[in-house]
Design an enzyme around this catalytic site. Structure first.
Site, PDB file in Angstrom:
ATOM      1  N   LYS A 199       0.890  -1.294  -0.014  1.00 16.18           N
ATOM      2  CA  LYS A 199       0.049  -0.036   0.070  1.00 16.18           C
ATOM      3  C   LYS A 199       0.923   1.158  -0.166  1.00 16.18           C
ATOM      4  O   LYS A 199       1.747   1.334   0.976  1.00 16.18           O
ATOM      5  CB  LYS A 199      -0.862   0.045   1.286  1.00 16.18           C
ATOM      6  CG  LYS A 199      -1.682   1.386   1.246  1.00 16.18           C
ATOM      7  CD  LYS A 199      -2.867   1.146   2.343  1.00 16.18           C
ATOM      8  CE  LYS A 199      -3.456   2.235   2.582  1.00 16.18           C
ATOM      9  NZ  LYS A 199      -4.519   2.504   3.837  1.00 16.18           N
ATOM     10  N   LYS A 252      -2.081  -1.814  -3.742  1.00 18.15           N
ATOM     11  CA  LYS A 252      -3.217  -0.504  -3.761  1.00 18.15           C
ATOM     12  C   LYS A 252      -2.054   0.707  -3.779  1.00 18.15           C
ATOM     13  O   LYS A 252      -1.148   0.923  -2.929  1.00 18.15           O
ATOM     14  CB  LYS A 252      -4.015  -0.443  -2.404  1.00 18.15           C
ATOM     15  CG  LYS A 252      -4.703   0.571  -2.092  1.00 18.15           C
ATOM     16  CD  LYS A 252      -5.383   0.774  -1.090  1.00 18.15           C
ATOM     17  CE  LYS A 252      -6.004   2.127  -0.639  1.00 18.15           C
ATOM     18  NZ  LYS A 252      -6.321   2.142   0.675  1.00 18.15           N
TER      19      LYS A 252
HETATM   20  C1  PBG Z   1      -7.437   3.392   5.694  1.00 19.34           C
HETATM   21  C2  PBG Z   1      -7.663   3.201   4.178  1.00 19.34           C
HETATM   22  C3  PBG Z   1      -7.535   4.335   3.036  1.00 19.34           C
HETATM   23  C4  PBG Z   1      -7.988   3.515   1.927  1.00 19.34           C
HETATM   24  C5  PBG Z   1      -8.424   2.367   2.328  1.00 19.34           C
HETATM   25  N1  PBG Z   1      -8.034   2.129   3.675  1.00 19.34           N
HETATM   26  C6  PBG Z   1      -7.119   5.607   3.340  1.00 19.34           C
HETATM   27  C7  PBG Z   1      -5.823   5.989   3.581  1.00 19.34           C
HETATM   28  O1  PBG Z   1      -4.674   5.061   3.765  1.00 19.34           O
HETATM   29  O2  PBG Z   1      -5.377   7.150   3.722  1.00 19.34           O
HETATM   30  C8  PBG Z   1      -8.151   4.134   0.661  1.00 19.34           C
HETATM   31  C9  PBG Z   1      -9.156   3.947  -0.216  1.00 19.34           C
HETATM   32  C10 PBG Z   1      -9.349   4.587  -1.583  1.00 19.34           C
HETATM   33  O3  PBG Z   1      -8.678   5.812  -1.602  1.00 19.34           O
HETATM   34  O4  PBG Z   1     -10.427   4.490  -2.012  1.00 19.34           O
HETATM   35  N2  PBG Z   1      -6.015   3.490   5.917  1.00 19.34           N
HETATM   36 ZN    ZN Z   2      -5.544   4.070   8.039  1.00 12.64          ZN
END
Ligand code: PBG
Ligand code: ZN
Length: 330
Positions: A199, A252
Site C-alpha cells: 500500500k 493499492k
Molecule cells: C485506511 C484506508 C484508506 C483507503 C483504504 N483504507 C485511506 C488511507 O490510507 O489514507 C483508501 C481507499 C481509497 O482511496 O479508495 N487506511
Molecule cells: Zn488508516
C-alpha cells in the site's frame, strides 16, 4: 518474397473479425465473482447521504445499508468491504474496536438479513483517531508496536460481530501476525486475512479521505505507507505478510501500480487483489461527466487491464456498474 512464418500466411486479424472469434480467444475476463464493493457505514438511523467526492456512493446507517446490500446481491456481487465513520473520534481510535461500533453494528444488521453476503472489513484506526493517523501517535510519529494490539482488537471485534474476512490497511510492521494470533486464540482460525500488503503513500486516496473523514491532521502517511517509486520493496512487504499468515495479498492503488500487481503475481502463488482506489474512480467520473470519455468502455478496459496484470480480485467503486454491464454483454 514473403517470410514463410509471417505475412501474408500469418494474419492476426483473422481472429479479430467477429465478436464470437474475439470471445473465443479472449485471454482474460472479468466476472462478478472477482469484485469487492466498498461500503461506508455511519452512525444513526435512516441515513442515505451521497458522498460528494465519490458520486454514486453513499454513507449508510446500519438499517439503510440493507437496501444497498440487497441491490449488490441482486446484481451478483457477493462481497463487500466495509468502512466506518464513527460518531466521535479520540486519540486511541477506540471506536474502531468498540463492540457496538458502527462497523460492528452494520455487520450484525446485514448478517441478520443477508447471511450470504460476504463481509470483509477494513481494519485501520485512521477513521477513528482524532489525529487521523493509522496508529497510536507518540511525538510526531506513529508508534508501531503498541498499535498492533489495537489493530488485533479491532479485527477480533469485527469477526465477533460476524465478519467473514478482515483486511488490515494500516501498514504497521507485524500487524498481519498480530491479527492472526489474536483470531486464532479466540477460535477464529478459519477467518482469512486479506492484507493491504503493498500500500503506497498515494495522492489517489484524496476522495476517500474526504468520504471517510480520515485525512491526517498533521503530516502525512509516508512514514508507514510505501514510497511510490519502489517495486522490489513491495515484494518484501508481500513476502513478510505471507510469512505472518496473509491469505490474500493486495496492491493499492491499482492503475499506477500495474507493474507491481504483475510482479507480485509472478513471484507468489497466493490470490492477488488490487484496489481501484477513490482517486482513480473520481477521475473517471469527472471526465465522464464532462463528456470527455466513454465511461463504460473506460471502466471495462481498466478492469481487463487489472486482470491482465494478474489480479484475481478487484476492489472497486465501479462494481455495481461493472456487474450491470457484464450482464448486458452476456
Ligand atoms: C485506511 C484506508 C484508506 C483507503 C483504504 N483504507 C485511506 C488511507 O490510507 O489514507 C483508501 C481507499 C481509497 O482511496 O479508495 N487506511
Ligand atoms: Zn488508516
Amino acid at each position: 518474397m514473403s517470410h514463410p512464418n509471417g505475412y501474408p500466411t500469418v494474419r492476426l486479424r483473422r481472429l479479430r473479425l467477429s465478436e464470437t472469434a474475439r470471445r473465443l480467444v479472449r485471454e482474460n475476463r472479468v466476472c462478478c465473482d472477482d469484485l469487492i464493493y466498498p461500503l461506508f457505514v455511519v452512525a444513526g438511523r435512516g441515513v442515505r447521504r451521497e458522498i460528494p467526492s465519490l458520486p454514486g456512493n453513499y454513507h449508510w446507517s446500519a438499517d439503510t445499508i440493507l437496501y444497498e446490500v440487497e441491490e449488490m446481491l441482486k446484481l451478483g456481487i457477493r462481497a463487500a468491504l466495509l468502512f466506518g465513520l464513527p460518531e466521535s473520534k479520540d486519540e486511541l481510535g477506540s471506536g474502531a474496536y468498540d463492540p457496538h461500533g458502527v462497523v460492528q453494528e452494520a455487520i450484525r444488521s446485514i448478517k441478520a438479513r443477508f447471511p450470504e453476503a460476504y463481509l470483509i472489513t477494513d481494519v485501520c484506526l485512521c477513521e477513528y483517531t482524532s489525529h487521523g493517523h493509522c496508529g497510536i501517535v507518540r511525538g510526531d510519529t506513529v508508534d508501531n508496536d503498541p498499535t498492533l494490539a489495537l489493530l488485533a482488537r479491532t479485527a477480533l471485534s469485527h469477526v465477533e460481530a460476524g465478519a467473514d474476512m478482515v483486511a488490515p490497511s494500516d501498514m504497521m510492521d507485524g500487524r498481519v501476525g498480530a491479527i492472526r494470533s489474536a483470531l486464532d486464540e479466540r477460535g477464529f482460525q478459519h477467518v482469512p486475512i486479506m492484507a493491504y500488503s503493498a500500500k503506497y503513500a498515494s495522492a489517489y486516496y484524496g476522495p476517500f479521505r474526504a468520504a471517510a473523514d480520515s485525512a491526517p491532521a498533521f503530516g502525512d502517511r509516508r512514514a508507514y505507507q510505501m514510497d511510490p517509486p519502489n517495486a522490489r520493496e513491495a515484494l518484501r512487504e508481500v513476502e513478510l505478510d505471507i510469512l505472518e499468515g496473509a491469505d490474500i495479498v493486495m496492491v493499492k492503488p491499482a492503475l499506477a501500480y500495474m507493474d507491481v500487481i504483475y510482479r507480485v503475481r509472478q513471484a507468489f502463488d497466493l490470490p492477488v487483489a488490487c484496489y481501484n482506489v477513490s482517486g482513480e474512480f473520481a477521475m473517471v467520473k469527472a471526465a465522464a461527466a464532462q463528456g470527455l470519455i466513454d465511461e463504460r468502455r473506460i471502466v471495462m478496459e481498466t478492469m481487463a487491464g487489472f486482470k491482465r496484470a494478474g489480479a484475481d480480485i478487484i476492489i472497486t467503486y465501479h462494481a455495481k456498474d461493472v456487474a450491470r454491464w457484464l450482464k448486458e454483454e452476456e
